[in-house]
Design an enzyme around this catalytic site. Structure first.
Site, PDB file in Angstrom:
ATOM      1  CD1 TRP A   1      82.558  73.425  19.732  1.00  0.00           C
ATOM      2  CD2 TRP A   1      84.258  71.966  19.607  1.00  0.00           C
ATOM      3  NE1 TRP A   1      82.783  72.916  21.002  1.00  0.00           N
ATOM      4  CE2 TRP A   1      83.816  72.026  20.955  1.00  0.00           C
ATOM      5  CE3 TRP A   1      85.315  71.125  19.292  1.00  0.00           C
ATOM      6  CZ2 TRP A   1      84.398  71.280  21.972  1.00  0.00           C
ATOM      7  CZ3 TRP A   1      85.890  70.373  20.300  1.00  0.00           C
ATOM      8  CH2 TRP A   1      85.436  70.453  21.625  1.00  0.00           C
ATOM      9  CG  ASN A   2      82.913  66.955  18.491  1.00  0.00           C
ATOM     10  OD1 ASN A   2      81.988  67.275  17.750  1.00  0.00           O
ATOM     11  ND2 ASN A   2      82.920  65.824  19.198  1.00  0.00           N
TER      12      ASN A   2
ATOM     13  CG  HIS B   1      78.856  74.099  12.402  1.00  0.00           C
ATOM     14  ND1 HIS B   1      78.973  73.257  13.475  1.00  0.00           N
ATOM     15  CD2 HIS B   1      79.664  73.571  11.450  1.00  0.00           C
ATOM     16  CE1 HIS B   1      79.824  72.276  13.193  1.00  0.00           C
ATOM     17  NE2 HIS B   1      80.252  72.434  11.964  1.00  0.00           N
TER      18      HIS B   1
ATOM     19  N   GLY C   1      75.644  67.971  20.940  1.00  0.00           N
ATOM     20  CA  GLY C   1      76.337  68.936  21.784  1.00  0.00           C
ATOM     21  C   GLY C   1      76.156  68.617  23.248  1.00  0.00           C
ATOM     22  CB  SER C   2      76.508  70.695  26.220  1.00  0.00           C
ATOM     23  OG  SER C   2      75.614  71.756  25.901  1.00  0.00           O
TER      24      SER C   2
ATOM     25  CD  GLU D   1      76.374  62.225  19.331  1.00  0.00           C
ATOM     26  OE1 GLU D   1      76.954  62.579  18.306  1.00  0.00           O
ATOM     27  OE2 GLU D   1      76.897  62.236  20.459  1.00  0.00           O
TER      28      GLU D   1
ATOM     29  CB  CYS E   1      80.224  62.595  22.295  1.00  0.00           C
ATOM     30  SG  CYS E   1      79.970  61.749  20.765  1.00  0.00           S
TER      31      CYS E   1
ATOM     32  CD  GLU F   1      81.479  64.455  27.679  1.00  0.00           C
ATOM     33  OE1 GLU F   1      80.633  65.370  27.825  1.00  0.00           O
ATOM     34  OE2 GLU F   1      81.587  63.811  26.627  1.00  0.00           O
TER      35      GLU F   1
HETATM   36  N1  LIG Z   1      78.031  64.869  21.555  1.00  0.00           N
HETATM   37  C1  LIG Z   1      79.010  65.490  20.963  1.00  0.00           C
HETATM   38  O1  LIG Z   1      79.518  65.141  19.913  1.00  0.00           O
HETATM   39  C2  LIG Z   1      79.529  66.709  21.569  1.00  0.00           C
HETATM   40  C3  LIG Z   1      79.274  66.968  22.869  1.00  0.00           C
HETATM   41  N2  LIG Z   1      79.757  68.086  23.401  1.00  0.00           N
HETATM   42  C4  LIG Z   1      79.477  68.332  24.793  1.00  0.00           C
HETATM   43  O2  LIG Z   1      79.211  69.719  24.968  1.00  0.00           O
HETATM   44  C5  LIG Z   1      80.104  70.234  25.925  1.00  0.00           C
HETATM   45  C6  LIG Z   1      80.430  71.658  25.624  1.00  0.00           C
HETATM   46  O3  LIG Z   1      80.816  71.759  24.266  1.00  0.00           O
HETATM   47  P1  LIG Z   1      80.168  72.900  23.438  1.00  0.00           P
HETATM   48  O4  LIG Z   1      80.639  72.981  22.060  1.00  0.00           O
HETATM   49  O5  LIG Z   1      80.248  74.142  24.270  1.00  0.00           O
HETATM   50  O6  LIG Z   1      78.702  72.355  23.319  1.00  0.00           O
HETATM   51  P2  LIG Z   1      77.416  73.217  23.177  1.00  0.00           P
HETATM   52  O7  LIG Z   1      76.333  72.307  23.463  1.00  0.00           O
HETATM   53  O8  LIG Z   1      77.498  74.498  23.914  1.00  0.00           O
HETATM   54  O9  LIG Z   1      77.395  73.592  21.599  1.00  0.00           O
HETATM   55  C7  LIG Z   1      76.870  72.683  20.673  1.00  0.00           C
HETATM   56  C8  LIG Z   1      75.996  73.489  19.707  1.00  0.00           C
HETATM   57  O10 LIG Z   1      74.838  73.933  20.395  1.00  0.00           O
HETATM   58  C9  LIG Z   1      74.724  75.355  20.256  1.00  0.00           C
HETATM   59  N3  LIG Z   1      74.023  75.860  21.430  1.00  0.00           N
HETATM   60  C10 LIG Z   1      74.498  76.015  22.672  1.00  0.00           C
HETATM   61  N4  LIG Z   1      73.517  76.461  23.481  1.00  0.00           N
HETATM   62  C11 LIG Z   1      72.399  76.605  22.710  1.00  0.00           C
HETATM   63  C12 LIG Z   1      71.066  77.039  22.936  1.00  0.00           C
HETATM   64  N5  LIG Z   1      70.664  77.421  24.139  1.00  0.00           N
HETATM   65  N6  LIG Z   1      70.206  77.058  21.900  1.00  0.00           N
HETATM   66  C13 LIG Z   1      70.597  76.673  20.663  1.00  0.00           C
HETATM   67  N7  LIG Z   1      71.846  76.254  20.382  1.00  0.00           N
HETATM   68  C14 LIG Z   1      72.727  76.226  21.400  1.00  0.00           C
HETATM   69  C15 LIG Z   1      76.153  75.812  20.138  1.00  0.00           C
HETATM   70  O11 LIG Z   1      76.205  77.105  19.608  1.00  0.00           O
HETATM   71  P3  LIG Z   1      77.420  78.075  20.053  1.00  0.00           P
HETATM   72  O12 LIG Z   1      78.666  77.455  19.546  1.00  0.00           O
HETATM   73  O13 LIG Z   1      77.095  79.377  19.358  1.00  0.00           O
HETATM   74  O14 LIG Z   1      77.376  78.159  21.537  1.00  0.00           O
HETATM   75  C16 LIG Z   1      76.687  74.751  19.201  1.00  0.00           C
HETATM   76  O15 LIG Z   1      76.279  75.017  17.884  1.00  0.00           O
HETATM   77  C17 LIG Z   1      81.310  69.309  25.848  1.00  0.00           C
HETATM   78  O16 LIG Z   1      81.998  69.321  27.068  1.00  0.00           O
HETATM   79  C18 LIG Z   1      80.660  67.979  25.604  1.00  0.00           C
HETATM   80  O17 LIG Z   1      80.182  67.443  26.823  1.00  0.00           O
HETATM   81  C19 LIG Z   1      80.454  69.031  22.712  1.00  0.00           C
HETATM   82  C20 LIG Z   1      80.756  68.765  21.375  1.00  0.00           C
HETATM   83  C21 LIG Z   1      80.334  67.573  20.730  1.00  0.00           C
HETATM   84  C1  LIG Z   2      84.550  59.063  15.537  1.00  0.00           C
HETATM   85  C2  LIG Z   2      83.450  59.221  16.527  1.00  0.00           C
HETATM   86  C3  LIG Z   2      82.580  60.395  16.207  1.00  0.00           C
HETATM   87  C4  LIG Z   2      81.919  60.919  17.443  1.00  0.00           C
HETATM   88  C5  LIG Z   2      81.237  62.192  17.172  1.00  0.00           C
HETATM   89  C6  LIG Z   2      80.860  62.929  18.426  1.00  0.00           C
HETATM   90  O1  LIG Z   2      81.748  63.270  19.225  1.00  0.00           O
HETATM   91  O2  LIG Z   2      79.653  63.177  18.553  1.00  0.00           O
END
Ligand SMILES: NC(=O)C1=CN([C@@H]2O[C@H](COP(=O)(O)OP(=O)(O)OC[C@H]3O[C@@H](n4cnc5c(N)ncnc54)[C@H](OP(=O)(O)O)[C@@H]3O)[C@@H](O)[C@H]2O)C=CC1
Ligand SMILES: CCCCCC(=O)O
Length: 456
Positions: A131-132, A156, A207-208, A229, A263, A360
Site C-alpha cells: 500500500w505504501n 494489491h 512487502g514484508s 523487494e 522501504c 525496521e
Molecule cells: N518493501 C516495501 O516497499 C514495503 C515493505 N513493507 C514491509 O512490510 C511490513 C508490513 O507491511 P504490510 O503492508 O503489512 O506488508 P505485507 O507484506 O503484509 O503486505 C504486502 C502485500 O503482500 C500481501 N500478503 C501478505 N501476506 C501474504 C501471503 N501470505 N500471501 C500472499 N500475499 C500476502 C498483502 O496482502 P494484504 O494487504 O491483503 O495483507 C499485500 O498485498 C512493513 O513494516 C514493511 O517492513 C510494507 C510495504 C512496502
Molecule cells: C521513493 C522510493 C520508493 C520506495 C518504494 C518502496 O518503499 O518499496
C-alpha cells in the site's frame, strides 16, 4: 482480509469491495494465458508500446484525481501523491521509449559460430504489491511486463482497493487487451493457488519478509522465478566533513516522507562524533517544526500512518526500544484523537542487544548512532539483516564512494536520500530481497534470455 477503503486521517470506512471468487480467478487465468499465447504477446513489441505512451498521457491528464484517491486511501501527503503519480507516468514513458532497445537481440561473439541472445516473454506473472506507493508499486511491474509481453495478475494490498481498481481501469483505457493486467481482490490462499498453476511462470512481491517468504517459497516449490523487494533498515551516514544543513534537511525528508513508510527510508542515522551534537540539535529542531494533520491540506508536513494496525505496531516497537534501554530523545507517542497519527520520534543510545537495533521502524522514528570513524560507520551499517538502500554525506566524493562500495546494500546514494527513477535499478540483498525492478535490469527479470547459435 476484506478489501476496504478506510481513510487513515480519521479511520472512517469509505467503501468495501467484494472479493473475487475462485471462478473469477480461473476466468482471469484463462484470459491472461490466452493472451500470452496470442500474437499480442508473442509478436512485435511495436504493437504493445503505444499502450504505455497512452497510459502515461492518461495518468498525466488525471493526476489530481489519482493523487487524491491515494491520499484518502493510505494517508500520503497530497504533494507526495502527486509526485508518485508523476513518477508512474515517467516509468510508463521510459519503457515505451526504451524497452525495444532493452529487449533487442544481443550478439555473443564465439568461435563456435554466430551467436546471439533473444528476449522472449515467459508467460503470466503474479504480482503481490503493498500500500505504501499504491500506484508506483503497480507500475513497476506493469510497464516492463506489458512491454515484454507478460500478462500480469495483480493482488494489491487490501487497504488500497480504490487505487488498485483505478489503476486497472486506466490500463484498459490505455488500450491494453483484457488479460494484460488483471486486478484481483483475493486471499493469500488464492495467491498460492495461482502461483502453483501451470499457466503462471513467475511471481513478484513487494512487502514484508513474512509475505515475501511465503510467496517465494510457493514459487520455488513450483519452480517459478520470483523477485522480492522487502523491508530495509537503511543507513543515513553523516561524515564529519558533510554539509550539515543539507544533511539535516534531506535527512528529515528521508525519514518523514510518506510518514516514514518507505522501504528505503533513512532509518538508522550514523553520525560522525565530531558533528553528532550539532546534527542532533538541528535534526530535533526540524522535527519540532513538523505540522501533523490532514494529508489533503497543503500545509501538513506529516500525515497519518496507513492504518490503525500500522500505528499499533510502531507504538509497540518504540515502547519496547525504550524498555530495552534506548533514550527517547523526542516524540514517541501516538497522537491523541481521530486518525492513525504518530509523533515524529528520535531514539538515541540504542545498544546492540536492544531489539530495536535490528528492527525496521516503518514510521516517523529516527534512530541516531554515533561513530568515531569511517570504518566504524561501515561496520555498523553492515551489522543488519537487511541490505536495501543507504545514503552517505561527505564533501569528499572519493571518501564517500569508498564507503558506498563497502556498504552491503543494493543501492547507495551519495549526498542524497535513497531515491528512485525509471532508468535506475531498484532492489536489495540479504533480507531485503532479490532481483531488480526498473531500468534494463527490471525488464529482464521475467523474460527468457534465449541463446541462438548458427554453428560454423
Ligand atoms: N518493501 C516495501 O516497499 C514495503 C515493505 N513493507 C514491509 O512490510 C511490513 C508490513 O507491511 P504490510 O503492508 O503489512 O506488508 P505485507 O507484506 O503484509 O503486505 C504486502 C502485500 O503482500 C500481501 N500478503 C501478505 N501476506 C501474504 C501471503 N501470505 N500471501 C500472499 N500475499 C500476502 C498483502 O496482502 P494484504 O494487504 O491483503 O495483507 C499485500 O498485498 C512493513 O513494516 C514493511 O517492513 C510494507 C510495504 C512496502
Ligand atoms: C521513493 C522510493 C520508493 C520506495 C518504494 C518502496 O518503499 O518499496
Amino acid at each position: 482480509m476484506a478489501y476496504q477503503t478506510v481513510n487513515p486521517a480519521n479511520n472512517k470506512l469509505i467503501k468495501e469491495y467484494a472479493s473475487h471468487t475462485d471462478a473469477d480467478v480461473e476466468a482471469a487465468l484463462k484470459t491472461a494465458d490466452a493472451l500470452y499465447h496470442s500474437e499480442w504477446a508473442k509478436g512485435s513489441i511495436d504493437k504493445r508500446l503505444p499502450v504505455l505512451h497512452k497510459l502515461a498521457d492518461l495518468i498525466d491528464s488525471r493526476s489530481e484525481e489519482l493523487a487524491k484517491i491515494a491520499s484518502v486511501e493510505m494517508g500520503k501527503l497530497i504533494e507526495q501523491s502527486r509526485a508518485e503519480v508523476k513518477l508512474c507516468a515517467q516509468i510508463a514513458r521510459y519503457y515505451a521509449d526504451n524497452a525495444k532497445q532493452h529487449l533487442a537481440p544481443v550478439k555473443y561473439p564465439s568461435e563456435l559460430g554466430e551467436a546471439w541472445v533473444e528476449h522472449h516473454p515467459i508467460g503470466v506473472v503474479m504480482a503481490v504489491e503493498p500500500w505504501n506507493f499504491p500506484y508506483y508499486q503497480l507500475m513497476r511491474v506493469l510497464a516492463p511486463n506489458l512491454a515484454a509481453g507478460n500478462p500480469v495478475l495483480a493482488k494489491h494490498a487490501s487497504i488500497v482497493p480504490h487505487c488498485a481498481e483505478t489503476f486497472a481501469h486506466l490500463v484498459r483505457e490505455a488500450g491494453a487487451p483484457e488479460g494484460a493486467w488483471t486486478n484481483l481482490f483475493i486471499s493469500s490462499d488464492q495467491v498460492a493457488k495461482i502461483i502453483a498453476d501451470d499457466r503462471v511462470q513467475g511471481a513478484a512481491l513487494t512487502g514484508s519478509e513474512k509475505a515475501g517468504s511465503v510467496v517465494a517459497a510457493q514459487a520455488a516449490k513450483h519452480l517459478k522465478k520470483s523477485t522480492l523487494e522487502l523491508g530495509g533498515n537503511d543507513v543515513f551516514v553523516v561524515l564529519d566533513d558533510a554539509d550539515l544543513e543539507k544533511a539535516v534537511k534531506i535527512g528529515v525528508n528521508a525519514r518523514l516522507a510518506n510518514a516514514g513508510q518507505v522501504c528505503t527510508a533513512a532509518k538508522r542515522f550514523i553520525v560522525h562524533e565530531k558533528v553528532a551534537e550539532q546534527f542532533l540539535t538541528k535534526y530535533t529542531e526540524a522535527f519540532k517544526q513538523v505540522k501533523i494533520g490532514d494529508p489533503l491540506d497543503a500545509s501538513t508536513t506529516l500525515g497519518p500512518l496507513s492504518s490503525k494496525d500500522a500505528r499499533e505496531t510502531l507504538t509497540k516497537q518504540v515502547n519496547e526500544a525504550v524498555k530495552n534501554g534506548a533514550t527517547l530523545h523526542y516524540g514517541g507517542k501516538p497522537v491523541a484523537g481521530e486518525g492513525s497519527f504518530f509523533e515524529p520520534t528520535i531514539l538515541t543510545h540504542i545498544s546492540r542487544d536492544n531489539p530495536a537495533y535490528f528492527e525496521e521502524f516503518f514510521g516517523p522514528v529516527a534512530q541516531i548512532y554515533v561513530v568515531k570513524n569511517d570504518d566504524e560507520a561501515v561496520k555498523l551499517a553492515n551489522d543488519s539483516h537487511y541490505g536495501l538502500g543507504g545514503a552517505v554525506f561527505s564533501k569528499d566524493i572519493e571518501r564517500a564512494k569508498k564507503m558506498a562500495s563497502k556498504i552491503e546494500t543494493g543501492m547507495v546514494w551519495i549526498n542524497w536520500l535513497t531515491d528512485t527513477a525509471a532508468e535506475l535499478p531498484f532492489g536489495g540483498v540479504k533480507r531485503s530481497g532479490y532481483g531488480r525492478e526498473l531500468s534494463d535490469l527490471g525488464i529482464k527479470e521475467f523474460v527468457n534470455q534465449k541463446l541462438v547459435v548458427i554453428r560454423r
